[in-house]
Design a protein around this motif. Sequence first.
Motif, PDB file in Angstrom:
ATOM      1  N   GLU A  53      42.506   9.388  73.932  1.00 29.47           N
ATOM      2  CA  GLU A  53      41.516   8.850  73.002  1.00 29.47           C
ATOM      3  C   GLU A  53      40.193   8.599  73.714  1.00 29.47           C
ATOM      4  OE1 GLU A  53      43.854   6.287  69.644  1.00 29.47           O
ATOM      5  OE2 GLU A  53      44.010   5.540  71.695  1.00 29.47           O
ATOM      6  N   MET A  54      40.264   8.093  74.941  1.00 27.67           N
ATOM      7  CA  MET A  54      39.054   7.839  75.712  1.00 27.67           C
ATOM      8  C   MET A  54      38.346   9.146  76.066  1.00 27.67           C
ATOM      9  SD  MET A  54      38.266   4.706  76.116  1.00 27.67           S
ATOM     10  CE  MET A  54      37.090   4.973  77.429  1.00 27.67           C
ATOM     11  N   ARG A  55      39.116  10.137  76.443  1.00 28.05           N
ATOM     12  CA  ARG A  55      38.510  11.419  76.783  1.00 28.05           C
ATOM     13  C   ARG A  55      37.774  12.008  75.582  1.00 28.05           C
ATOM     14  NH1 ARG A  55      43.672  13.989  80.096  1.00 28.05           N
ATOM     15  NH2 ARG A  55      43.164  13.118  82.148  1.00 28.05           N
ATOM     16  N   GLU A  56      38.389  11.904  74.423  1.00 28.90           N
ATOM     17  CA  GLU A  56      37.765  12.460  73.225  1.00 28.90           C
ATOM     18  C   GLU A  56      36.569  11.628  72.798  1.00 28.90           C
ATOM     19  OE1 GLU A  56      41.162  12.718  70.661  1.00 28.90           O
ATOM     20  OE2 GLU A  56      41.709  14.715  71.395  1.00 28.90           O
ATOM     21  N   LEU A  57      36.642  10.312  73.004  1.00 31.95           N
ATOM     22  CA  LEU A  57      35.494   9.441  72.716  1.00 31.95           C
ATOM     23  C   LEU A  57      34.296   9.857  73.564  1.00 31.95           C
ATOM     24  CD1 LEU A  57      33.890   6.954  71.804  1.00 31.95           C
ATOM     25  CD2 LEU A  57      35.197   5.601  73.459  1.00 31.95           C
ATOM     26  N   VAL A  58      34.506  10.012  74.865  1.00 35.98           N
ATOM     27  CA  VAL A  58      33.414  10.376  75.763  1.00 35.98           C
ATOM     28  C   VAL A  58      32.884  11.768  75.419  1.00 35.98           C
ATOM     29  CG1 VAL A  58      32.803  10.852  78.158  1.00 35.98           C
ATOM     30  CG2 VAL A  58      34.233   8.880  77.608  1.00 35.98           C
ATOM     31  N   SER A  59      33.790  12.686  75.090  1.00 36.26           N
ATOM     32  CA  SER A  59      33.372  14.038  74.742  1.00 36.26           C
ATOM     33  C   SER A  59      32.481  14.035  73.494  1.00 36.26           C
ATOM     34  CB  SER A  59      34.605  14.916  74.498  1.00 36.26           C
ATOM     35  OG  SER A  59      34.231  16.189  74.029  1.00 36.26           O
ATOM     36  N   VAL A  60      32.894  13.280  72.471  1.00 33.21           N
ATOM     37  CA  VAL A  60      32.094  13.211  71.248  1.00 33.21           C
ATOM     38  C   VAL A  60      30.767  12.527  71.524  1.00 33.21           C
ATOM     39  CG1 VAL A  60      31.964  12.201  68.929  1.00 33.21           C
ATOM     40  CG2 VAL A  60      34.082  13.291  69.701  1.00 33.21           C
ATOM     41  N   ALA A  61      30.790  11.467  72.330  1.00 31.22           N
ATOM     42  CA  ALA A  61      29.560  10.742  72.648  1.00 31.22           C
ATOM     43  C   ALA A  61      28.551  11.674  73.326  1.00 31.22           C
ATOM     44  CB  ALA A  61      29.872   9.546  73.539  1.00 31.22           C
ATOM     45  N   GLN A  62      29.029  12.492  74.238  1.00 29.98           N
ATOM     46  CA  GLN A  62      28.134  13.414  74.936  1.00 29.98           C
ATOM     47  C   GLN A  62      27.496  14.419  73.976  1.00 29.98           C
ATOM     48  OE1 GLN A  62      27.170  13.451  78.025  1.00 29.98           O
ATOM     49  NE2 GLN A  62      28.557  12.032  79.035  1.00 29.98           N
ATOM     50  N   ASN A  63      28.206  14.715  72.889  1.00 31.11           N
ATOM     51  CA  ASN A  63      27.695  15.687  71.926  1.00 31.11           C
ATOM     52  C   ASN A  63      26.953  15.051  70.762  1.00 31.11           C
ATOM     53  OD1 ASN A  63      28.628  18.215  73.074  1.00 31.11           O
ATOM     54  ND2 ASN A  63      30.687  17.465  72.643  1.00 31.11           N
ATOM     55  N   GLN A  64      26.874  13.739  70.760  1.00 34.01           N
ATOM     56  CA  GLN A  64      26.160  13.039  69.686  1.00 34.01           C
ATOM     57  C   GLN A  64      25.047  12.167  70.272  1.00 34.01           C
ATOM     58  OE1 GLN A  64      26.615  13.797  66.597  1.00 34.01           O
ATOM     59  NE2 GLN A  64      28.409  15.089  66.993  1.00 34.01           N
ATOM     60  N   VAL A  65      24.306  12.748  71.223  1.00 32.85           N
ATOM     61  CA  VAL A  65      23.255  12.006  71.913  1.00 32.85           C
ATOM     62  C   VAL A  65      22.166  11.565  70.931  1.00 32.85           C
ATOM     63  CG1 VAL A  65      21.515  12.130  73.740  1.00 32.85           C
ATOM     64  CG2 VAL A  65      23.734  13.258  74.046  1.00 32.85           C
ATOM     65  N   HIS A  66      21.957  12.343  69.883  1.00 29.74           N
ATOM     66  CA  HIS A  66      20.910  12.002  68.920  1.00 29.74           C
ATOM     67  C   HIS A  66      21.127  10.626  68.311  1.00 29.74           C
ATOM     68  CE1 HIS A  66      17.910  12.379  65.812  1.00 29.74           C
ATOM     69  NE2 HIS A  66      18.835  12.226  64.873  1.00 29.74           N
ATOM     70  N   PHE A  67      22.392  10.222  68.169  1.00 30.27           N
ATOM     71  CA  PHE A  67      22.705   8.919  67.573  1.00 30.27           C
ATOM     72  C   PHE A  67      23.029   7.858  68.624  1.00 30.27           C
ATOM     73  CE2 PHE A  67      23.859  12.004  64.248  1.00 30.27           C
ATOM     74  CZ  PHE A  67      23.118  11.498  63.188  1.00 30.27           C
ATOM     75  N   ALA A  68      22.726   8.148  69.893  1.00 36.29           N
ATOM     76  CA  ALA A  68      23.117   7.238  70.968  1.00 36.29           C
ATOM     77  C   ALA A  68      22.510   5.852  70.828  1.00 36.29           C
ATOM     78  CB  ALA A  68      22.746   7.833  72.324  1.00 36.29           C
ATOM     79  N   ALA A  69      21.305   5.761  70.245  1.00 37.71           N
ATOM     80  CA  ALA A  69      20.691   4.441  70.074  1.00 37.71           C
ATOM     81  C   ALA A  69      21.554   3.543  69.196  1.00 37.71           C
ATOM     82  CB  ALA A  69      19.299   4.597  69.455  1.00 37.71           C
ATOM     83  N   CYS A  70      22.377   4.159  68.355  1.00 37.11           N
ATOM     84  CA  CYS A  70      23.238   3.383  67.457  1.00 37.11           C
ATOM     85  C   CYS A  70      24.555   3.005  68.125  1.00 37.11           C
ATOM     86  CB  CYS A  70      23.516   4.185  66.182  1.00 37.11           C
ATOM     87  SG  CYS A  70      22.034   4.728  65.297  1.00 37.11           S
ATOM     88  N   TRP A  71      25.211   3.982  68.772  1.00 40.08           N
ATOM     89  CA  TRP A  71      26.544   3.703  69.291  1.00 40.08           C
ATOM     90  C   TRP A  71      26.573   3.228  70.735  1.00 40.08           C
ATOM     91  CZ3 TRP A  71      27.139   6.738  73.466  1.00 40.08           C
ATOM     92  CH2 TRP A  71      26.625   8.040  73.468  1.00 40.08           C
ATOM     93  N   LEU A  72      25.551   3.545  71.531  1.00 41.13           N
ATOM     94  CA  LEU A  72      25.592   3.193  72.955  1.00 41.13           C
ATOM     95  C   LEU A  72      25.691   1.693  73.196  1.00 41.13           C
ATOM     96  CD1 LEU A  72      25.518   4.109  75.884  1.00 41.13           C
ATOM     97  CD2 LEU A  72      23.013   4.088  75.763  1.00 41.13           C
ATOM     98  N   PRO A  73      24.857   0.857  72.578  1.00 42.66           N
ATOM     99  CA  PRO A  73      24.977  -0.590  72.822  1.00 42.66           C
ATOM    100  C   PRO A  73      26.350  -1.132  72.445  1.00 42.66           C
ATOM    101  CG  PRO A  73      22.893  -0.083  71.738  1.00 42.66           C
ATOM    102  CD  PRO A  73      23.710   1.159  71.682  1.00 42.66           C
ATOM    103  N   LEU A  74      26.906  -0.644  71.356  1.00 41.89           N
ATOM    104  CA  LEU A  74      28.213  -1.142  70.930  1.00 41.89           C
ATOM    105  C   LEU A  74      29.294  -0.792  71.946  1.00 41.89           C
ATOM    106  CD1 LEU A  74      28.132  -0.271  67.109  1.00 41.89           C
ATOM    107  CD2 LEU A  74      27.912  -2.525  68.160  1.00 41.89           C
TER     108      LEU A  74
END
Length: 537
Positions: free
Chosen positions: A402-423
């Motif tokens: 689950e963590m691997r897939e979370l990080v993989s998706v995060a890397q591919n959703q950089v455009h929305f990083a301002a929303c999910w990164l702080p959380l």
Amino acid sequence: MDFTECYGDTVSSVAAAARSGCRKRVRRLIKGGCSVDCRDNRGWIALHEAAAAGSKECVQEILTAAGGSSRGCRAYVNSLTHEGESACYLAAQRGHLAVVRLLLKAHANINQLTNDLSCPLYAAVDGGQKEIVELLVSKGAEVNRAHTASCWTCLHQAVYKGHSEIVRILVNVCNLEAVDDHRISPLFVAAQYGQQECLEILVNAGANVNTQAADLATPLLIASQEGHQACVDFLLDHGADPNIACSHDWPQLPIHAAAEFGHISVLRRLIAVTDCVCDRGDGMVSPLYVAVHSHQSMSVELLLREGYSPDAQDCTHILGLRSPLSYALCQTSNKPYSESVRLLVAAGANLTEEDWIYALATDNTDLLQLILEHRWIPRPEALIRDCSVPHHNGKTVLKLQEMRELVSVAQNQVHFAACWLPLLLKAGLEPSLLLQPHMLEQADSEVLNYLLEFVNWSTLSAPLKNTLHQRRVEKTWEPCQDFDSIPCLSHICRLQVRAVLGPDLLMRTNVVQQLPVPSQLHGFLQFRDIPEASYTH
């Protein structure tokens, strides 16, 4: 011409007198030479009027006048309206017992069919005319003939109408297993329409409780679907099998029907008797799928509480659905997450790459916040050794995959990083997991600064430093002033505290309050002084 509505100017004098039940007038008109054969716009003659009115005396007068011979009377008594109704049919339909007796003595055809395939017995059954049913049965009426376009018998109709006393009569002479064009038996009809007393009569008479219709549905399935609790209980108590597959398409069981339609008390009873193989078994379908499909959150909640797995089985090849959670998220795309999503996440449903996309590929953080409310991000060392524990502080710990897939998706959703990164960082995600070339190349300036504030930027690898240098040259990144120098001691200290305590405990518990440091430093140690990036559409 309307063959059902009576027009006054088409009725003969004798027929009008018969309708009023005036025997003397009927007799006078007949003696005066008036015919008993004249038909009105519906094809009714005087005998039909007298029978429908229930006037035995008028019927007698008309029959006497109708035939000089027994053959003539027999033909007349069986005259039909334009709808194919005989006088016997009309009398039986309206409950005129004495008239029916008289007509039968006059050789009325007891089994004469109307245009719509009804007959005197079927009409009496439909109208709940118990005494007439008893008479007709005793006189040899055909009891097993199909009387509708859908092939229902008299027993089907008696059960459908809930005429239990008539059902008691018919079960002694009828075929209990007669089926209509969908192979539905009378017992199935009783279960479908909640006719509990009729159901009990049929079962006690020996009807098959596990009969199956053409689509394999059983009485228990249909009673569960309709929410007839008493019928469900009676069927189960008398041998109904809750584990018979009730569909050609997939192994549907009664528990699926109850879950789909939200009949909670029925569902509770079925959970106790249904084989649990339907929960996770290969080739089966968990009832959670149908509960999610029909937005029955109460069914979802009960199934989870009673031990049904939030992950169920992969039904891609059966229903085209991977998991209950993926289906629930698919249903709520671009909307606030549903109650079913909340229940499944809270129950520990496994999160896949597809699920993380729903959480991260959006500027709406509701779903991500829900996930983090019920999930614990493990420490980096746990990920390295894959030694995460199932639960922590009452929350389900994210698995390595689950963590691997979370990080993989995060890397591919950089455009929305301002929303999910702080959380994610405030939930204890190790920032080094995101320090990848793609992230540093694509992140907005504010997002990149926010991420770097959680690390010792002076110790980044040479390739990452080169990426940052290139962005600065291209003026796509405006770094914080501090990034041009070695991090201050206070920042290095809080990084060390984070490493020692673990980012999960530091960010998500009150452990910082227990440290021997001034309370003014608590917020600093938890990185609360760093301004969050703003999302730009």
